[in-house]
Structures are given as structure tokens and as C-alpha cells.
Design a protein around this motif. Structure first.
Motif, PDB file in Angstrom:
ATOM      1  N   LEU A  66      32.918 -57.017  -4.094  1.00 30.11           N
ATOM      2  CA  LEU A  66      31.448 -57.429  -3.818  1.00 30.11           C
ATOM      3  C   LEU A  66      30.423 -57.552  -2.954  1.00 30.11           C
ATOM      4  CD1 LEU A  66      29.389 -59.274  -5.502  1.00 30.11           C
ATOM      5  CD2 LEU A  66      30.026 -61.286  -4.922  1.00 30.11           C
ATOM      6  N   PHE A  67      31.181 -57.285  -1.669  1.00 29.77           N
ATOM      7  CA  PHE A  67      31.063 -56.767  -0.465  1.00 29.77           C
ATOM      8  C   PHE A  67      31.104 -55.640   0.190  1.00 29.77           C
ATOM      9  CE2 PHE A  67      31.197 -61.998  -1.038  1.00 29.77           C
ATOM     10  CZ  PHE A  67      29.595 -62.112  -0.837  1.00 29.77           C
ATOM     11  N   SER A  68      31.129 -54.634  -0.892  1.00 32.26           N
ATOM     12  CA  SER A  68      31.660 -53.143  -0.329  1.00 32.26           C
ATOM     13  C   SER A  68      30.086 -52.650  -0.917  1.00 32.26           C
ATOM     14  CB  SER A  68      32.465 -52.848  -1.514  1.00 32.26           C
ATOM     15  OG  SER A  68      33.365 -52.759  -1.519  1.00 32.26           O
ATOM     16  N   CYS A  69      29.072 -52.805  -0.535  1.00 34.20           N
ATOM     17  CA  CYS A  69      27.764 -52.441  -0.546  1.00 34.20           C
ATOM     18  C   CYS A  69      26.995 -50.865  -0.142  1.00 34.20           C
ATOM     19  CB  CYS A  69      26.460 -53.323  -0.394  1.00 34.20           C
ATOM     20  SG  CYS A  69      26.398 -55.145  -1.432  1.00 34.20           S
ATOM     21  N   PHE A  70      28.016 -50.797   1.561  1.00 32.29           N
ATOM     22  CA  PHE A  70      27.812 -49.703   2.214  1.00 32.29           C
ATOM     23  C   PHE A  70      29.143 -48.786   1.987  1.00 32.29           C
ATOM     24  CE2 PHE A  70      25.918 -53.141   4.509  1.00 32.29           C
ATOM     25  CZ  PHE A  70      24.599 -53.407   4.003  1.00 32.29           C
ATOM     26  N   ASP A  71      29.919 -48.873   1.199  1.00 27.99           N
ATOM     27  CA  ASP A  71      30.434 -48.217   0.251  1.00 27.99           C
ATOM     28  C   ASP A  71      29.406 -46.776  -0.316  1.00 27.99           C
ATOM     29  OD1 ASP A  71      32.283 -49.122   1.645  1.00 27.99           O
ATOM     30  OD2 ASP A  71      33.297 -49.712  -0.182  1.00 27.99           O
TER      31      ASP A  71
END
Length: 195
Positions: A66-71
Motif C-alpha cells: 500500500l505504501f510502495s507509492c514511490f516505486d
């Protein structure tokens, strides 16, 4: 010589006690219903009784956190600055093209402008997508995920569909035409994509 017990229809030996009555029916199935379809029919797992259907377990992990947005920075920015576009694309794929991306995006925008809480609409599509692909409800309930971090939730859903081979920018119809022409969709490795 033998007495008959009306409850089972079989004769009883004289002096034998009657068997205990069956437990009352309470509507709760004896066999758990959260087993996968593939698990039924084996030697240790008989088929479910007629009228009962097994439901598949929603236990597949998401391809990214969920918090791998900056990938995926471009999708992260699109979800933050124009969530109506990201949501419209996700909803069109989840609905199998029955409603177009612009319509979903417009409804999302109207709800956001009138109530300030478009997450109430978008969380239903997370649930729908999760059920279609048997994904885990992770890290918490779908509505809470969208309420607490709408941009992260939309980015995760968008990436999940991309990793399942969808080109999100062309919509459902073009993805199906591309697939029917024999252009293979990108396979998804079991643990997600690796670099």
C-alpha cells in the motif's frame, strides 16, 4: 419382538435405549465454507452437500504494498493530483468496460466536490477488484484504506492491474482487442515483478 423407533424407522432390540435425538438445526453449516474450489473432491475432502457452494479464499497477496507509492512515481503523482483519472481507469477495468473511464471519473469528481469524500465511492471498486482477483483485504478494511490514504490505495490498485497485464491508458475495450489479436499480456510472476 423388536420395537420400532419412529424417529429412524429401524427396529430396536428390546431393552435398548433410544438413540439421542439429532441436534437442532441452527442454520450454521457443519463444513467450513471458506475452502477453495480446488480443494473439494479429494479423498480427505468430500464434495459439499447439494445446495451449498464453496467460496474461494481471498488470500492472494497484492503485487505491491500500500505504501510502495514511490516505486511508480508517475502513477503516484497522477493519483495525488488527478485521482479522478486514476479511479476512472481502475473502475472501467473492474467493470469490464460496462461504464467508461470518463463517466466513472466524472461521478468521482462530482462526489468529491459535493461531499469531499469520494473515497466512499472508490472503496467499493477496491472491494470489487479484490473479489475478482481473490486479493487479501490488507492492511485493513477497504473503506478504511481509502479513507486514510486515497492516493496510496488508488496507486496500489492501478499498479496491480498493470502488473496483471492491463495497459491502463487504453481502457477495457482496447485491452480486449489487443488480447484477441494475439498480443500477449505481460505475465505476472508469483511474487510480483522484480527489477
Amino acid at each position: 419382538m423388536y420395537s420400532s423407533n419412529a424417529s429412524d424407522g429401524y427396529p430396536q432390540k428390546p431393552g435398548a435405549s433410544a438413540p439421542p435425538p439429532p441436534p437442532p438445526v441452527d442454520g450454521i453449516p457443519v463444513q467450513p465454507m471458506n475452502q477453495s474450489y480446488a480443494n473439494f473432491g479429494g479423498p480427505n475432502n468430500p464434495l459439499p452437500p447439494a445446495g451449498l457452494q464453496a467460496r474461494p479464499i481471498n488470500n492472494m497477496p497484492w503485487s505491491s504494498g500500500l505504501f510502495s507509492c514511490f516505486d511508480d512515481v508517475p502513477t503516484c503523482c497522477l493519483s495525488f493530483w488527478c485521482p479522478c483519472i486514476t479511479f476512472g481507469r481502475i473502475a472501467e477495468i473492474a467493470d469490464h468496460g460496462s461504464v467508461s473511464c470518463p463517466v466513472h471519473g466524472a461521478v468521482y469528481t462530482v462526489i468529491a466536490l459535493l461531499t469531499g469524500c469520494a473515497c466512499c465511492y472508490s472503496c467499493f471498486y477496491r472491494t470489487k477488484m479484490r473479489q475478482q482477483y481473490q486479493l487479501q483485504e490488507d492492511p485493513c478494511a477497504d473503506c478504511l484504506v481509502h479513507f486514510c490514504c486515497e492516493s496510496c490505495a488508488l496507486t496500489q490498485e492501478y499498479r496491480e492491474l498493470e502488473r496483471r497485464g492491463f495497459d491502463m491508458s487504453i481502457g477495457w475495450q482496447m485491452n480486449m482487442e489487443r488480447q484477441n489479436r494475439g498480443i500477449p499480456m505481460a505475465p505476472v510472476p508469483p511474487g510480483g515483478m522484480m527489477r
